[in-house]
Write a protein that holds these residues in place. Structure first.
Motif, mmCIF file in Angstrom:
data_model
loop_
_atom_site.group_PDB
_atom_site.id
_atom_site.type_symbol
_atom_site.label_atom_id
_atom_site.label_comp_id
_atom_site.label_asym_id
_atom_site.label_seq_id
_atom_site.Cartn_x
_atom_site.Cartn_y
_atom_site.Cartn_z
ATOM 1 N N ILE A 288 0.687 -6.263 -43.921
ATOM 2 C CA ILE A 288 1.675 -5.933 -43.275
ATOM 3 C C ILE A 288 1.631 -4.274 -42.870
ATOM 4 C CG2 ILE A 288 4.278 -5.801 -42.893
ATOM 5 C CD1 ILE A 288 3.098 -8.736 -43.279
ATOM 6 N N ARG B 176 -0.397 -7.652 -39.563
ATOM 7 C CA ARG B 176 0.698 -8.001 -38.792
ATOM 8 C C ARG B 176 1.796 -6.851 -38.987
ATOM 9 N NH1 ARG B 176 4.796 -12.675 -41.096
ATOM 10 N NH2 ARG B 176 6.687 -12.301 -39.626
ATOM 11 N N VAL C 260 5.301 -5.351 -38.721
ATOM 12 C CA VAL C 260 6.643 -5.468 -39.136
ATOM 13 C C VAL C 260 7.086 -4.192 -39.200
ATOM 14 C CG1 VAL C 260 8.285 -6.463 -40.767
ATOM 15 C CG2 VAL C 260 6.094 -7.656 -40.132
ATOM 16 N N ALA D 271 14.098 -8.126 -40.732
ATOM 17 C CA ALA D 271 12.531 -8.915 -40.883
ATOM 18 C C ALA D 271 12.402 -9.361 -41.846
ATOM 19 C CB ALA D 271 11.600 -7.646 -40.773
ATOM 20 N N LEU E 191 8.946 -12.780 -43.225
ATOM 21 C CA LEU E 191 7.840 -12.331 -44.480
ATOM 22 C C LEU E 191 7.642 -13.429 -45.457
ATOM 23 C CD1 LEU E 191 8.838 -8.630 -44.835
ATOM 24 C CD2 LEU E 191 6.911 -9.529 -43.406
#
Length: 398
Positions: free
Chosen positions: A313, A330, A332, A342, A346
């Motif tokens: 992340i 990814r 975020v 968010a 996850l």
């Protein structure tokens, strides 16, 4: 209101100085007497970066006799977009050395004093105490409060500026003016009573800044310094000048000092000391926390050979990913983790490895995820900068 001149006139100007400063001498508000004040003035500029660069150049051109430069950093290629004191050949040099050379290239007769130190509560008073005026061009909250608190203790006026993206603010603070003056005390803590938590406000290294904006704001700061030295015009005391560069609009916010506010008598007794003596921009050093494991860039590279076992992340902002990104990460952004928006997206069924630019924001995000019930969370020590250094040097640093 105009203030009395900050500095007494120095010696008579030489013929060469009369010629050099003739355009100043033609101004009724400056004249020969004012130029002698500038020549006698001692001004310390804290930070030889985006704001300090134009300030130093214009102070040198104005003939300020003694200029102090405080900076502990080296010139990096990412500085060159806005820090016009420095050039490509200066990359890797100490900023104070590069800045001194640039100032002396304008006028070799100036007295330039370099302070290649990181200011701390233990050292700040000794560094600033020998100057008539301090100009704060730093880019992090701990140093801004440290410098302003010292100026209040020492009774030194301060010109302050701040830039971020396309926005800027400029003000003059004098938290402890001479007792015989009619100046109303005002200091940084009247504008922002306390520093925000480390990492809660993005830095220019995270959010960016328009290079030309630094020139605009630095020029205003240099003008305020000259006005204070000469005792002319109306300084930005009790007023904050705000610039929205995208709208090309200046506005003004009144600022009133708190008459009951106590003078900061010791830099080790307030919230600045709580940020540690090693005052550092928030994105430079990650907080130590044994509860959040950290992995190295090389360890992450090995894990990415079998990426199904975890989720990588990236908690940086999207614009940062456009500069450099770790494959498979990814996006975020940190804000969505901190406000909880968010979390639903996850995975909770596999380990999470977080990364940011240098390790600060990923550590902050990891602790927030732990508090929200995520069990297996770690982060990349040194962030994407470590990835570039240790795994893929072909990628860009920023």
């Amino acid at each position: 209101m105009s203030l009395p001149p900050l500095v007494a006139p120095g010696p008579a100007l030489t013929a060469a100085e009369v010629e050099r400063y003739s355009r100043h001498l033609l101004l009724p508000q400056v004249g020969v007497l004012g130029q002698r004040r500038l020549r006698a003035a001692r001004v310390c500029v804290v930070g030889a970066g985006g704001l300090g660069a134009p300030v130093l150049l214009y102070l040198a051109a104005a003939g300020v006799g003694r200029i102090g430069i405080v900076d502990f950093d080296d010139v990096e290629v990412t500085n060159l977009q806005r820090q016009i004191l420095h050039g490509q050949a200066d990359v890797g040099r100490a900023k104070v050395d590069s800045a001194r050379d640039a100032v002396l290239a304008i006028d070799p007769a100036l007295d330039v004093v370099v302070h290649p130190v990181r200011l701390t509560p233990a050292t700040v008073d000794a560094v600033l105490g020998g100057y008539d005026l301090v100009i704060d061009g730093t880019d992090n909250f701990p140093t801004r409060y440290l410098v302003n608190d010292a100026c209040v203790r020492l009774g030194i006026p301060e010109v302050w500026g701040s830039v971020f993206r396309f926005d800027a603010q400029v003000a003059v603070f004098w938290g402890r003016p001479p007792a015989a003056s009619a100046i109303a005390p005002v200091q940084l803590r009247d504008l922002f009573p306390a520093a925000p938590p480390a990492g809660s406000v993005p830095s220019c290294a995270e959010g960016g800044v328009l290079g030309a904006l630094c020139g605009q704001v630095g020029s205003v700061m240099a003008t305020e310094a000259v006005k204070l030295i000469l005792g002319v015009g109306e300084p930005l005391l009790g007023r904050v000048l705000v610039l929205d560069a995208l709208a090309s609009r200046w506005s003004e916010v009144p600022l009133r000092g708190d008459p009951g506010r106590e003078w900061p008598t010791d830099g080790r007794t307030d919230d600045v000391a709580a940020m540690s003596d090693d005052v550092t921009p928030a994105d430079d050093v990650a907080p130590a926390d044994a509860a959040l494991p950290a992995i190295s860039a090389r360890e992450l590279a090995a894990l990415l050979a079998a990426p199904d076992g975890f989720a990588l992340i990236d908690v940086r902002e999207p614009a940062e990913r456009d500069i450099v990104a770790i494959p498979g990460a990814r996006s975020v952004p940190l804000g969505g983790i901190l406000d909880g928006s968010a979390l639903a997206g996850l995975p909770r069924d596999r380990p999470l490895v977080l990364h940011c630019k240098s390790g600060v924001r990923s550590a902050q995000a990891g602790l927030a995820l732990r508090a929200a019930g995520f069990g297996d969370v770690s982060h990349l020590a040194g962030g994407v900068l470590a990835w570039v250094d240790d795994v893929d040097p072909s990628l860009a640093r920023y």
